[in-house]
Scaffold this active site. Structure first.
Site, PDB file in Angstrom:
ATOM      1  N   LYS A  62      13.993  76.684 -31.871  1.00 53.65           N
ATOM      2  CA  LYS A  62      14.648  78.087 -31.394  1.00 53.65           C
ATOM      3  C   LYS A  62      13.752  79.478 -31.422  1.00 53.65           C
ATOM      4  O   LYS A  62      13.264  80.009 -32.620  1.00 53.65           O
ATOM      5  CB  LYS A  62      16.007  78.498 -31.999  1.00 53.65           C
ATOM      6  N   SER A  90      24.679  80.629 -28.959  1.00 51.95           N
ATOM      7  CA  SER A  90      23.482  81.319 -28.300  1.00 51.95           C
ATOM      8  C   SER A  90      22.529  79.285 -28.078  1.00 51.95           C
ATOM      9  O   SER A  90      21.387  79.976 -27.774  1.00 51.95           O
ATOM     10  CB  SER A  90      22.962  82.098 -29.353  1.00 51.95           C
ATOM     11  N   SER A 118      27.106  79.122 -32.792  1.00 50.64           N
ATOM     12  CA  SER A 118      25.815  78.830 -31.777  1.00 50.64           C
ATOM     13  C   SER A 118      24.782  77.196 -32.376  1.00 50.64           C
ATOM     14  O   SER A 118      23.891  77.241 -31.439  1.00 50.64           O
ATOM     15  CB  SER A 118      24.609  80.201 -32.387  1.00 50.64           C
TER      16      SER A 118
END
Lengths: 492, 493, 95
Positions: free
Chosen positions: B79, B159, B183
């Site tokens: 990420k 997210s 998330s």
């Protein structure tokens, strides 16, 4: 406009057009903690490095960086609290103080707001012989900011983060001070305590100790007036000047019918005035909240007790002990304890000797001379042993007081062992009464008119003593000269 | 040869050990898949094929020597919130511009030290703020899952939308992600993958772009529960550079996972049955209860009275901390700088141009709730509510060992469907935020499909540092539910 | 809780984010909506409750006072939009 500040005539009160005014002062002192590394990062605190050389990723607020607290900074804050006879809070919280400035890379300063590490305490000061207790409100730990340099370029400022993150202790006094002198005495005493403890160097020129001075004025007995904060005053002298100048400014405004705006000001020593800091005009909303990256700081009574146990003797205790053990006067004791190095030096000289004599020599001869030549006791060319040696020679009658001063001069400029110097240069004072009598007889014989005058005015014996001393090259023992003169002149 | 991108992390590890294929084969297969798919899915914001192949080659050498480490040669996606040394890291925000960290986050350091291979950086909602990956400066991510008979683009959740989409689409064997209000778990639920947010303090936050310091945690998104156990065992560590990371040993999660659920006490909180909850989510929840019962667990209804206050409290605490954490993005030391007439103007221009709408919204909320006069009513109040939420769970642990809830109120929604009203989007987190607010571990495991054929997940919440129990219970559900992959790999055409 | 445009502008200034008139109007509605929604926390009795200042149940770990970092000025300014001689360079602050 008044360009000369009148000294308060009625105690500490300042005369104005509408009567006497009282000035109320509180001080916030920022003291840089004596530690090798910074408060929350492992970068060095040492002064004078190349730009951004003492900066870690944490100090530069890179993405993802986190603070880790330095245990020595915690200990130094607790030691300072103990030195201020203050309450040590076993639990304290770090808060973020949020604002934007290029020398504040995180966009917040890690400080302590509602729960500081140290609570209330006190400091004793003395001004013109009067003692006073000044209250301490609190002490907390916080990060220092970096430095912005504005004069390298017309459109740009240059930012160096070396100082960013260095540990500071913010020490807040209660608004107990009532004059410029008290304010100066307070900072001086605080500085002495910090230096004794070794928790701060107190070097105001380097910016290791900075004072924010809060000043307000009121008629005696009236409620507190609006205060203004004079930021970053970096010398004891300027603190005194700033207080006087600001008090007068406020009195003038009020007496002219105006009112004081609460604001932050800067002291301009060149112009002898304070002026408003335009950039800080905008009321700051710091949005304090507990720093979520730091757990509460907690320690035990045991921890505090250990630190207390290892504290050095502090100035007030040392002064009291000097007065009791060595029979020193309050003033002399104060001078000796003002710096720990001085007190240590004095103790070395006084060991096994008469305390008062030792004190006299250290204060009047040594410190006087050091002061004149701008030296610290640390770079004294004369050691405590050498001074002690001189004191011994006076005590055992080998030399007179006057000769001792000459001897001191020689040791200062050339070094050497005092006893040896006296031997090799034949500086021993003459105690042989026969020789003195001869000299006295000679002076009496040569000055019959003065002999007559001294009978009427016995104090003129001093002139005779001087003559005999001169004739003996300063070596005659003055006490013996006095006694023999008195006898021969028929004075008793 | 098997399609190597269809393997699980554990299968790939075992395959490498058996020399069924090489690390280079494995990595090349994924690089090829990314090349074909990324234009459609937009999961990766930066591909690092050269570095990946070099690492794969090194892995092959280690495997040959017999010195293979736990993740040797296994290709992962990272990420873009994790700082990776020398590799651009942006948090999917314009404000970080071309920032190349000179340091590696602790979590990713742990992965490289275990021999893992980095395929590239994955897309996410800007600064981790969002539940659909629609706020990224690099554009939205497309969920590899589609509704039956429709090619409308669905969100992969957020997210960590890039992470969940990449794993679901077979573009990496597993991915790192972060979870502040859901998330990891919500995107996992929307893509039929497994996602675990460990206990606060289990993984180090050092080197991860901070969103909300008291809530953020790193965790993996994987294809299976066993893969998640393997990833977490490597990601977790005590880090002296992060004093909120715990000094406790990392247990053998894979071993704990195999313990089964006989005698496990499962709590079902009545407050999670919210008004307007869809029937199929309710049914799924009941199915999960039945599966666990059948596997030997006992079920008990519990009460967590302050559940409904978690979301509003979260939307005070998280923005407040974010408003302070994002103050460092000012154009002075790194990232974007948009010049202005003076310093303040430069700050204001930079942050206006650099931050997207959602980030601005949250920074402003956060600034407001901390501002003079409002701190007590908002931030302090919300922090007190947190204590009550945690207490609810503390009480529940007297009676149960793990709590079962749905992960999300609905399956994956279409682009734009919830971006009109911020509150509609915030409600996505309704079942997940309680876990962050209490600092507990939570896992989402795929449990079924919606009427439209899109994935649904069930969430298990555990006691602090009891991730082992989460893996046990999640495995029981996975064993019963099976695995879920999109029927048609349209992104590879 | 309604926030008016003036408040929105003040908050934006505190947060150093420039907003247009249009944005200010939009934010007024959005922020008011969010703040209205969080008002429900008033329903919770928190009188005798401590705020959660500690999520992890351990003591604050401290570091030894040793210099372990720094001496990397070039790295520190490596990503700076503007640097000179290892200083960060910014537009002047109007003092």
């Amino acid at each position: 406009m008044h360009d000369k500040v009148a000294a308060p005539s009625n105690g500490n009160l300042i005369p104005g057009a509408t009567g006497d005014w009282e000035v109320v002062i509180g001080m916030e002192v920022h003291a840089q903690v004596n530690s090798r590394a910074k408060l929350f990062s492992g970068a060095a605190t040492a002064f004078g490095a190349e730009p951004n050389a003492h900066v870690s990723l944490v100090d530069a607020a890179m993405p993802g960086m986190l603070p880790v607290i330095n245990e020595e900074c915690v200990a130094q804050a607790v030691r300072t609290g103990l030195g201020l006879k203050a309450q040590i809070n076993l639990k304290s919280i770090f808060d973020r103080k949020n604002y934007f400035y290029p020398d504040l890379p995180q966009g917040y300063q890690i400080s302590q707001y509602k729960q500081p590490i140290v609570g209330e305490g006190e400091i004793e000061i003395e001004v013109d012989g009067t003692a006073k207790t000044v209250g301490i409100e609190r002490l907390h730990l916080e990060q220092d900011a970096g430095k912005s340099i504005h004069d390298q370029h017309p459109e740009y400022s240059y930012v160096d983060l070396n100082r960013s993150g260095v540990a500071l202790m913010e020490i807040v006094s209660k608004p107990d001070l009532r004059s410029a002198k008290e304010a100066q005495a307070y900072v001086t005493k605080l500085r002495t305590i910090l230096r004794y403890l070794g928790t701060c160097d107190g070097d105001m020129e380097k910016g290791n100790l900075r004072a924010d001075v809060n000043v307000s004025v009121r008629k005696p007995g009236a409620p507190l007036g609006t205060r203004c904060e004079i930021k970053n005053v970096n010398s004891i002298r300027f603190i005194g000047q700033a207080v006087d100048v600001e008090a007068r400014r406020q009195i003038d405004i009020i007496e002219d019918g105006g009112k004081i705006d609460q604001e932050t000001r800067l002291f301009d020593p060149g112009k002898g005035e304070t002026r408003s800091m335009r950039s800080k005009e905008e009321a700051h909303d710091y949005r304090y909240f507990p720093d979520p990256d730091l757990l509460p700081l907690e320690f035990t009574e045991d921890y505090v007790a250990h630190l207390r146990h290892d504290l050095p003797e502090l100035p007030d205790e040392k002064k009291a002990r000097f007065m009791a053990e060595y029979g020193l006067a309050s003033y002399d004791a104060s001078v000796l304890v003002a710096e720990r190095e001085r007190a240590d030096y004095f103790q070395a000289v006084a060991k096994g000797r008469d305390g008062k004599t030792a004190a006299n020599w250290v204060i009047n001869e040594l410190l006087g001379r050091l002061n004149k030549e701008g030296h610290d006791i640390a770079d004294s060319p004369v050691s405590a042993d050498q001074v002690g040696g001189i004191v011994d020679l006076i005590a055992n009658g080998t030399i007179s007081g006057k000769l001792a001063k000459d001897l001191f001069e020689i040791v200062w400029s050339e070094g050497g062992d005092p006893a040896e110097i006296v031997e090799t240069r034949g500086m021993k004072q003459v105690t042989d009464t026969g020789a003195i009598e001869t000299a006295v007889d000679a002076v009496i014989a040569a000055n019959p008119d003065k002999v007559e005058q001294v009978k009427a005015k016995p104090s003129m014996i001093g002139w005779f003593v001087g003559q005999v001393m001169k004739a003996s090259g300063g070596k005659a023992n003055p006490q013996a000269v006095n006694e023999i003169l008195k006898a021969k002149l028929g004075l008793e | 040869m098997t399609d190597l991108t269809k393997l699980t992390l554990v299968e790939a590890r075992d395959g490498l050990a058996k020399k069924s294929f090489s690390a280079r084969d494995l990595t090349s297969a994924h690089i090829a898949a990314i090349e074909r798919a990324n234009a459609s899915i937009n999961a990766f914001v930066l591909e690092t094929p050269d570095r990946a192949l070099a690492a794969a080659d090194a892995a092959d050498r280690n495997i040959a020597k017999g010195t293979a480490r736990p993740l040797e040669g296994l290709p992962l996606g990272i990420k873009d919130l994790f700082c990776t040394e020398g590799v651009r890291t942006t948090a999917c925000s314009r404000i970080l511009d071309d920032f190349k960290p000179t340091y590696e986050s602790t979590v990713t350091r742990n992965l490289w030290d275990a021999g893992a291979v980095m395929l590239g950086k994955l897309n996410n909602d800007e600064f981790a703020m969002g539940s659909s990956n629609e706020t990224s400066a690099f554009g939205p991510v497309v969920n590899p899952w589609r509704r039956r008979g429709s090619d409308a683009k669905l969100v992969p959740g957020g997210s960590s939308g890039g992470s969940s989409a990449a794993v679901a689409a077979g573009l990496c064997l597993a991915a790192t992600a972060t979870d502040t209000g859901g998330s990891i778990r919500q995107p996992a639920a929307l893509t039929g993958t497994v996602g675990i947010k460990p206990t606060y303090g289990r993984c180090s936050r050092w080197g991860i772009v901070a969103f909300a310091s008291s809530l953020d945690q790193a965790g993996p998104i994987t294809k299976t529960v066993e893969d998640a156990a393997l990833m977490l065992s490597v990601m977790a560590s005590h880090d002296p550079k992060d004093t909120t990371s715990v000094d406790q040993p990392v247990p053998d999660y894979a071993a704990l996972m195999r313990q089964g659920v006989k005698g496990l006490r499962v709590g079902v909180p009545k407050e999670y049955r919210v008004d307007g909850m869809s029937k199929e989510i309710d049914t799924l929840w009941q199915t999960g209860i039945d599966w666990l019962k059948a596997a030997g667990a006992t079920i008990k209804e519990i009460t967590l009275p302050h559940t409904k206050y978690a979301l509003p409290a979260y939307y005070i605490v998280a923005p407040a901390e974010a408003s302070s954490n994002l103050a460092r993005y000012d154009g002075v030391r790194y990232g974007l700088r948009v010049p202005g007439k003076d310093l303040i103007d430069t700050y204001e221009n930079t942050r206006a141009a650099g931050f997207g709408k959602e980030v601005k919204r949250r920074v402003l909320i956060g600034t407001y709730v901390l501002s003079a006069g409002y701190y007590d009513a908002y931030y302090l109040k919300a922090q007190k509510v947190r204590t009550l939420i945690k207490r609810d769970f503390d009480r529940a642990w007297n009676d149960v060992d793990v709590v079962l809830t749905p992960t999300t109120p609905s399956p994956a929604f279409a682009f734009g469907e919830k971006s009109g009203d911020p509150l509609a989007m915030y409600l996505e987190d309704i079942f997940t935020v309680t876990v962050n607010m209490a600092g507990l571990p939570g896992i989402s495991v795929p449990a079924g499909l919606s009427a439209e054929g899109t994935p649904l997940g069930l969430q298990l919440i555990g006691k602090p540092f009891d991730e082992g129990t989460l893996f046990r219970a999640a495995k029981a559900i996975e064993d019963a539910a099976g695995r879920f992959t999109p029927a048609d790999a349209w992104w590879l055409t | 809780m309604h926030v008016d445009e003036a408040t929105v502008r003040r908050i934006a200034r505190l947060a150093r984010i420039k907003i247009t008139d249009e944005e200010a109007k939009g934010l007024e509605a959005e922020l008011s909506g969010i703040l209205d929604w969080v008002e429900q926390l008033k329903q919770v009795d928190t009188d005798a409750v401590e705020p959660m200042t500690r999520v992890v149940g351990q003591d604050l770990k401290q570091r030894a006072d040793v210099v372990t970092d720094g001496e990397k000025a070039a790295e520190i300014v490596a990503n700076a939009p503007m640097a000179d001689d290892n200083f960060f360079v910014v537009p002047k602050v109007v003092e």
